[in-house]
Design a protein around this motif. Structure first.
Motif, short mmCIF file in Angstrom:
data_model
loop_
_atom_site.label_atom_id
_atom_site.label_comp_id
_atom_site.label_asym_id
_atom_site.label_seq_id
_atom_site.Cartn_x
_atom_site.Cartn_y
_atom_site.Cartn_z
N GLU A 73 0.82 -1.22 0.00
CA GLU A 73 0.00 0.00 0.00
C GLU A 73 0.85 1.26 0.00
N GLN A 74 1.95 1.26 0.78
CA GLN A 74 2.78 2.46 0.84
C GLN A 74 3.48 2.72 -0.50
N GLY A 75 3.62 1.70 -1.35
CA GLY A 75 4.22 1.90 -2.67
C GLY A 75 3.41 2.86 -3.53
N CYS A 76 2.09 2.75 -3.48
CA CYS A 76 1.23 3.66 -4.24
C CYS A 76 1.31 5.08 -3.68
N GLN A 77 1.36 5.19 -2.36
CA GLN A 77 1.49 6.51 -1.74
C GLN A 77 2.85 7.14 -2.07
N LYS A 78 3.91 6.34 -2.11
CA LYS A 78 5.23 6.86 -2.48
C LYS A 78 5.25 7.33 -3.93
N LEU A 79 4.58 6.60 -4.80
CA LEU A 79 4.49 7.01 -6.20
C LEU A 79 3.75 8.33 -6.31
N LEU A 80 2.64 8.47 -5.60
CA LEU A 80 1.88 9.72 -5.61
C LEU A 80 2.76 10.87 -5.11
#
Length: 124
Positions: A73-80
């Motif tokens: 989940e944190q991967g998508c937030q890091k991409l954003l």
């Protein structure tokens, strides 16, 4: 373009994707929406796409290899965050700074590998 989407929405896209595949909205803000789906090759985990509402297109990031770990989940937030950090760097340079020290990853939607946004169907 994506005003009816929210995190958790399921989306079918046109323009070059598997037509029956559903994407899941994993992260979003006013400009960007991060979508994931299981990779067609299950050994790869998840595929991702970024929708850029301002440029009216979607595609992968512009990093070499265009990969991003979106399985956690944190991967998508890091991409954003990386997408928004890029906008911050561009704005600072446009405001007159000669250089900007990049203390984190900066990326944008690929200029070479993108297609117009075409949302065929949305499910809550």
């Amino acid at each position: 373009m994506t005003q009816n989407l929210h995190e958790g929405s399921r989306v079918r896209l046109g323009q070059g994707t598997r037509p029956k595949a559903w994407w899941t909205v994993r992260a979003m803000d006013d400009r960007f929406t991060i979508l994931t789906r299981p990779a067609s090759n299950t050994a790869r985990g998840s595929e991702y796409a970024i929708i850029d509402n301002v440029r009216a297109l979607r595609g992968p990031c512009d990093l070499i290899g265009q990969g991003w770990d979106v399985d956690a989940e944190q991967g998508c937030q890091k991409l954003l965050r990386a997408l928004n950090f890029h906008l911050e760097v561009v704005a600072r340079l446009a405001a007159g700074e000669e250089s900007v020290r990049t203390t984190e990853t900066s990326t944008e939607v690929s200029y070479r590998n993108n297609v117009p946004i075409e949302i065929l169907e949305v499910a809550a």
